[in-house]
Design a protein around this motif. Structure first.
Motif, PDB file in Angstrom:
ATOM      1  N   VAL A 256      22.053  -1.047 124.305  1.00 57.47           N
ATOM      2  CA  VAL A 256      21.980   0.385 124.031  1.00 57.47           C
ATOM      3  C   VAL A 256      20.505   0.695 123.794  1.00 57.47           C
ATOM      4  CG1 VAL A 256      22.650   2.280 122.518  1.00 57.47           C
ATOM      5  CG2 VAL A 256      24.272   0.435 122.978  1.00 57.47           C
ATOM      6  N   GLY A 257      19.865   1.336 124.773  1.00 54.56           N
ATOM      7  CA  GLY A 257      18.472   1.716 124.634  1.00 54.56           C
ATOM      8  C   GLY A 257      17.486   0.568 124.749  1.00 54.56           C
ATOM      9  N   MET A 258      17.920  -0.599 125.207  1.00 50.29           N
ATOM     10  CA  MET A 258      17.022  -1.745 125.350  1.00 50.29           C
ATOM     11  C   MET A 258      17.130  -2.369 126.739  1.00 50.29           C
ATOM     12  SD  MET A 258      17.368  -3.528 121.543  1.00 50.29           S
ATOM     13  CE  MET A 258      15.924  -4.583 121.761  1.00 50.29           C
ATOM     14  N   ASP A 259      17.503  -1.551 127.725  1.00 52.15           N
ATOM     15  CA  ASP A 259      17.693  -2.058 129.084  1.00 52.15           C
ATOM     16  C   ASP A 259      16.421  -2.661 129.665  1.00 52.15           C
ATOM     17  OD1 ASP A 259      20.082  -0.840 128.614  1.00 52.15           O
ATOM     18  OD2 ASP A 259      19.953   0.616 130.243  1.00 52.15           O
ATOM     19  N   ASP A 260      15.259  -2.144 129.235  1.00 54.00           N
ATOM     20  CA  ASP A 260      14.000  -2.593 129.821  1.00 54.00           C
ATOM     21  C   ASP A 260      13.678  -4.044 129.502  1.00 54.00           C
ATOM     22  OD1 ASP A 260      13.798  -1.742 127.175  1.00 54.00           O
ATOM     23  OD2 ASP A 260      11.646  -1.345 127.337  1.00 54.00           O
ATOM     24  N   ILE A 261      14.224  -4.557 128.389  1.00 49.91           N
ATOM     25  CA  ILE A 261      13.934  -5.948 128.017  1.00 49.91           C
ATOM     26  C   ILE A 261      15.178  -6.821 128.019  1.00 49.91           C
ATOM     27  CG2 ILE A 261      11.948  -5.278 126.618  1.00 49.91           C
ATOM     28  CD1 ILE A 261      13.695  -5.765 124.142  1.00 49.91           C
ATOM     29  N   ALA A 262      16.324  -6.246 128.409  1.00 46.70           N
ATOM     30  CA  ALA A 262      17.589  -6.971 128.308  1.00 46.70           C
ATOM     31  C   ALA A 262      17.575  -8.264 129.120  1.00 46.70           C
ATOM     32  CB  ALA A 262      18.748  -6.076 128.760  1.00 46.70           C
ATOM     33  N   THR A 263      17.108  -8.216 130.371  1.00 42.66           N
ATOM     34  CA  THR A 263      17.142  -9.394 131.229  1.00 42.66           C
ATOM     35  C   THR A 263      16.247 -10.502 130.694  1.00 42.66           C
ATOM     36  OG1 THR A 263      17.615  -8.041 133.185  1.00 42.66           O
ATOM     37  CG2 THR A 263      16.766 -10.251 133.560  1.00 42.66           C
ATOM     38  N   ASP A 264      15.005 -10.171 130.378  1.00 42.69           N
ATOM     39  CA  ASP A 264      14.066 -11.195 129.899  1.00 42.69           C
ATOM     40  C   ASP A 264      14.492 -11.759 128.555  1.00 42.69           C
ATOM     41  OD1 ASP A 264      12.519 -10.893 132.139  1.00 42.69           O
ATOM     42  OD2 ASP A 264      11.079  -9.525 131.204  1.00 42.69           O
ATOM     43  N   LEU A 265      14.955 -10.885 127.666  1.00 43.02           N
ATOM     44  CA  LEU A 265      15.337 -11.365 126.344  1.00 43.02           C
ATOM     45  C   LEU A 265      16.577 -12.242 126.421  1.00 43.02           C
ATOM     46  CD1 LEU A 265      15.061  -9.267 123.128  1.00 43.02           C
ATOM     47  CD2 LEU A 265      16.905 -10.910 123.377  1.00 43.02           C
ATOM     48  N   ALA A 266      17.560 -11.836 127.239  1.00 41.17           N
ATOM     49  CA  ALA A 266      18.776 -12.636 127.383  1.00 41.17           C
ATOM     50  C   ALA A 266      18.467 -13.986 128.018  1.00 41.17           C
ATOM     51  CB  ALA A 266      19.810 -11.878 128.222  1.00 41.17           C
ATOM     52  N   ALA A 267      17.571 -14.001 129.007  1.00 45.95           N
ATOM     53  CA  ALA A 267      17.209 -15.261 129.659  1.00 45.95           C
ATOM     54  C   ALA A 267      16.557 -16.213 128.670  1.00 45.95           C
ATOM     55  CB  ALA A 267      16.258 -14.987 130.824  1.00 45.95           C
ATOM     56  N   GLY A 268      15.620 -15.706 127.864  1.00 47.24           N
ATOM     57  CA  GLY A 268      14.965 -16.548 126.881  1.00 47.24           C
ATOM     58  C   GLY A 268      15.914 -17.039 125.819  1.00 47.24           C
ATOM     59  N   LEU A 269      16.831 -16.163 125.405  1.00 45.03           N
ATOM     60  CA  LEU A 269      17.775 -16.554 124.363  1.00 45.03           C
ATOM     61  C   LEU A 269      18.730 -17.646 124.861  1.00 45.03           C
ATOM     62  CD1 LEU A 269      19.447 -14.032 121.969  1.00 45.03           C
ATOM     63  CD2 LEU A 269      20.699 -16.005 122.781  1.00 45.03           C
ATOM     64  N   LEU A 270      19.251 -17.479 126.071  1.00 44.62           N
ATOM     65  CA  LEU A 270      20.172 -18.489 126.612  1.00 44.62           C
ATOM     66  C   LEU A 270      19.451 -19.809 126.874  1.00 44.62           C
ATOM     67  CD1 LEU A 270      22.223 -16.223 129.020  1.00 44.62           C
ATOM     68  CD2 LEU A 270      23.048 -17.300 126.932  1.00 44.62           C
ATOM     69  N   LYS A 271      18.209 -19.743 127.312  1.00 49.27           N
ATOM     70  CA  LYS A 271      17.423 -20.962 127.505  1.00 49.27           C
ATOM     71  C   LYS A 271      17.229 -21.666 126.166  1.00 49.27           C
ATOM     72  CE  LYS A 271      13.018 -22.681 129.331  1.00 49.27           C
ATOM     73  NZ  LYS A 271      11.739 -22.291 129.999  1.00 49.27           N
ATOM     74  N   GLY A 272      16.956 -20.888 125.115  1.00 48.62           N
ATOM     75  CA  GLY A 272      16.810 -21.475 123.793  1.00 48.62           C
ATOM     76  C   GLY A 272      18.094 -22.084 123.279  1.00 48.62           C
ATOM     77  N   LEU A 273      19.212 -21.403 123.514  1.00 53.85           N
ATOM     78  CA  LEU A 273      20.505 -21.941 123.093  1.00 53.85           C
ATOM     79  C   LEU A 273      20.819 -23.242 123.806  1.00 53.85           C
ATOM     80  CD1 LEU A 273      22.713 -18.715 123.007  1.00 53.85           C
ATOM     81  CD2 LEU A 273      21.933 -20.046 121.050  1.00 53.85           C
ATOM     82  N   LYS A 274      20.462 -23.292 125.093  1.00 51.69           N
ATOM     83  CA  LYS A 274      20.676 -24.530 125.846  1.00 51.69           C
ATOM     84  C   LYS A 274      19.852 -25.661 125.244  1.00 51.69           C
ATOM     85  CE  LYS A 274      19.845 -26.638 130.355  1.00 51.69           C
ATOM     86  NZ  LYS A 274      19.377 -26.439 131.744  1.00 51.69           N
ATOM     87  N   GLY A 275      18.611 -25.369 124.866  1.00 53.92           N
ATOM     88  CA  GLY A 275      17.760 -26.386 124.262  1.00 53.92           C
ATOM     89  C   GLY A 275      18.292 -26.869 122.931  1.00 53.92           C
ATOM     90  N   LEU A 276      18.858 -25.944 122.114  1.00 50.03           N
ATOM     91  CA  LEU A 276      19.391 -26.334 120.815  1.00 50.03           C
ATOM     92  C   LEU A 276      20.656 -27.169 120.964  1.00 50.03           C
ATOM     93  CD1 LEU A 276      18.973 -23.040 118.743  1.00 50.03           C
ATOM     94  CD2 LEU A 276      17.551 -25.096 118.686  1.00 50.03           C
ATOM     95  N   SER A 277      21.407 -26.928 122.042  1.00 47.70           N
ATOM     96  CA  SER A 277      22.649 -27.664 122.255  1.00 47.70           C
ATOM     97  C   SER A 277      22.422 -29.022 122.885  1.00 47.70           C
ATOM     98  CB  SER A 277      23.593 -26.853 123.156  1.00 47.70           C
ATOM     99  OG  SER A 277      23.936 -25.629 122.542  1.00 47.70           O
ATOM    100  N   ALA A 278      21.239 -29.240 123.469  1.00 45.32           N
ATOM    101  CA  ALA A 278      20.981 -30.500 124.176  1.00 45.32           C
ATOM    102  C   ALA A 278      20.978 -31.683 123.200  1.00 45.32           C
ATOM    103  CB  ALA A 278      19.623 -30.422 124.882  1.00 45.32           C
TER     104      ALA A 278
END
Length: 278
Positions: A256-278
């Motif tokens: 909601v109102g953050m479409d401009d950063i949604a893709t980059d932020l989601a990509a970084g967050l999921l990459k970080g989650l993958k690293g924490l789960s490794a």
């Protein structure tokens, strides 16, 4: 890890009024949430939401479980009440300090913005505790007096949750981003090669939208994904690279109102989650 944003079309209507009822799991008893943690730059982190708190945030209805009486309370309710109050105050102070340090670790690990509040729910609470433990930070134990009064640690409730949510910005503030992730899906990613994920916009006229939205609502993500219409919200499904209707949905992203950063932020967050789960 890269995320390809597939957009286009008119934003879809994600629901028909009320949020969908969770498809599985029994209701957990209400529990006391953690005290807000203040980050280094003064922003407030709202953290460790219990399942009841998440439902209350979605529906606007808050229910409280009555404290359980024990033999001590029956014999001397005033003394028992004072013990519980003092124990709660001491525990909240210790937990607030723990959450401040743990959230600092999480912001750094997931590259979360320093100028935005962050809230956690579901499996994200236990993820925070695992990250803190890896860095030598011990979580304060809940006193027996609080447990006797019906208190429960939110991370204990969410230890076996299939999905977690990490939110950026205050809910219903007009500017927020929520990423709901499938814990098992992220765990599976951590054991394989670093592939490309697909972030597919769920829009009117997109043949993929119906099946993917159905997969979100009917799967592990359905309990935590906000599919309410209105608010100018946009919703994406993040898949394991497949774009077809049978693609495995690993996460949902609501902006909601953050479409401009949604893709980059989601990509970084999921990459970080993958690293924490490794």
């Amino acid at each position: 890890m890269s995320v390809t944003d597939i957009t286009g079309g008119t934003p879809a209507t994600f629901g028909v009024g009320a949020r969908p009822t969770p498809a599985r799991g029994s209701d957990a008893s209400a529990s006391a949430g953690a005290a807000p943690a203040i980050s280094r730059n003064g922003t407030v982190d709202t953290v460790s939401l219990s399942p009841d708190a998440l439902r209350a945030m979605k529906t606007g209805v808050i229910a409280f479980a009555a404290p359980k009486a024990d033999d001590t309370a029956a014999k001397d309710p005033v003394a028992a009440g004072m013990d519980a109050v003092m124990a709660r105050r001491d525990h909240e102070l210790k937990r607030a300090d723990y959450m401040r340090q743990a959230m600092g670790m999480l912001r750094q690990a997931l590259n979360l913005p320093e100028d935005q509040p962050v809230f956690l729910g579901g499996a994200a609470n236990s993820l925070l505790d695992r990250l803190a433990a890896k860095n030598g930070l011990s979580k304060p134990e809940m006193p027996d007096a609080l447990r006797a009064a019906g208190g429960q640690d939110p991370s204990e409730e969410s230890a076996n949750e299939e999905a977690g949510v990490i939110g950026i910005g205050m809910p219903n503030s007009g500017r927020e981003l929520q990423v709901v992730f499938d814990r098992l899906g992220v765990d599976a990613l951590s054991g394989g090669k670093d592939g490309s994920l697909r972030m597919i916009a769920l829009t009117e006229g997109n043949d993929r939208s119906g099946p993917l939205l159905g997969a979100i609502k009917g799967g592990a993500l359905g309990r935590l994904t906000d599919t309410r219409p209105g608010q100018g919200a946009r919703l994406w499904a993040v898949t394991d690279g497949d774009q077809g209707p049978n693609a495995r949905v690993l996460a949902s992203v609501r902006s909601v109102g953050m479409d401009d950063i949604a893709t980059d932020l989601a990509a970084g967050l999921l990459k970080g989650l993958k690293g924490l789960s490794a």
